[in-house]
Design a protein around this motif. Structure first.
Motif: not given
Length: 325
Positions: A209-225, A228-233
């Motif tokens: 959330a910090g690296r992406l500059g997300l505005a949301a104060s509450v983030v769920k790992a399920a919404d950002l899955l 990590p998939v992108l970064l694996r490749d």
């Protein structure tokens, strides 16, 4: 009544002499011993008053004060020991060190065979942990909630069957943390290993959330899955970012305003007027920049497939800190 206490109190009640240092220390030790054995303080004081039979008030006051000092010292020592054991348990739990975890968890009221959710909050100040833990335990009970500080984060472990706990945790973080706080929530996972997995998901979500500059104060790992998939490749995402966004590097005025405009437009689902307000520019400026992006890259945010490619490239650029300085 402890026989030594009876003897001390009776002796000084009979003579009226104020107890000396040795007698005071002995009485303090009796108080410590009583606390360790679980004798209620009221019982000790009642016994001391009964032995004095209402005489020699100054001597009695000094002995009772020593008795209570010893009792409270033992209680404080027990609390410090409990806090140290709790901190050690939390560290072992979140790092996956499995030695006697289930047995130790029972001491703190956790049933590790169940599913748990871990929420982490950044932006903690001194004193926040104790107040928030006290409030959560008062509402949900110590057997349902585990709150602990870990480095610069406040961690909350709660049963998946108690979803209100995460909301309450967030409420207290919002009320007490400094501006800029953020809460990340891992997915529900079962068992000791599940607690570790949920904690690591929440930590990772906070970082993303910090690296992406997300505005949301509450983030769920399920919404950002997806990230990590992108970064694996990494090679694939680097290729996408370079292929799509490199033409912006030579734009007059620099690439930053164009990337910021894309990010703002995507954040408000394509609403150019809302994006303009976020950027502090006119809607006409946003429209002009989007047209420049289309001409330079060949991708338009108005076309669904091309919009997805552009948005993925912009998010990938943030994840990779692109372009390298």
């Amino acid at each position: 009544m402890d026989e030594p206490l009876r003897r001390l109190v009776a002796e000084h009640a009979a003579t009226g002499r104020l107890p000396g240092r040795a007698a005071v220390e002995e009485c303090r030790a009796i108080g410590e011993s009583a606390a360790v054995r679980g004798v209620p303080l009221r019982v000790l004081v009642d016994d001391a008053l009964a032995a004095a039979d209402g005489t020699a008030a100054p001597a009695l006051r000094r002995l009772v004060a020593a008795l209570m000092d010893g009792y409270e010292a033992a209680q404080h020592a027990a609390l410090r020991s409990e806090e140290a054991a709790r901190k050690e348990f939390v560290d072992d739990l979140l790092q996956g060190r499995a030695e006697r975890l289930a047995e130790r968890a029972e001491h703190f009221g956790l049933r590790l065979a169940e599913s748990y959710v871990v929420a982490v909050a950044s932006g903690m100040k001194d004193g926040d942990q104790d107040r928030i833990e006290r409030d959560l335990v008062a509402r949900f009970g110590s057997h349902n909630i585990l709150v602990a500080g870990r480095e610069a984060l406040l961690v909350c472990v709660s049963p998946a069957t108690l979803p209100a706990a995460v909301g309450e945790f967030t409420h207290h973080v919002r009320a007490r943390f400094a501006p800029g706080w953020r809460v990340a929530v891992g997915r529900a996972q079962r068992g000791p290993g599940g607690v570790v997995a949920s904690f690591r998901e929440a930590e990772r979500a906070l970082e993303l959330a910090g690296r992406l500059g997300l505005a949301a104060s509450v983030v769920k790992a399920a919404d950002l899955l997806v990230f990590p998939v992108l970064l694996r490749d990494r090679a694939a995402i680097e290729d996408l970012v370079n292929s799509v966004l490199s033409p912006l590097l030579g734009a007059r005025g620099g690439h930053e305003p164009l990337l910021e405009t894309l990010a703002a437009v995507f954040a408000v689902h394509g609403n150019q007027a809302a994006a303009a307000r976020r950027l502090g520019v006119s809607t006409r400026t946003v429209t002009y920049r989007l047209e420049r992006i289309r001409r330079l890259t060949g991708f338009s945010p108005d076309e669904p497939t091309q919009r997805f490619t552009l948005e993925t490239a912009v998010l990938g650029a943030r994840l990779l800190d692109w372009p390298p300085s």
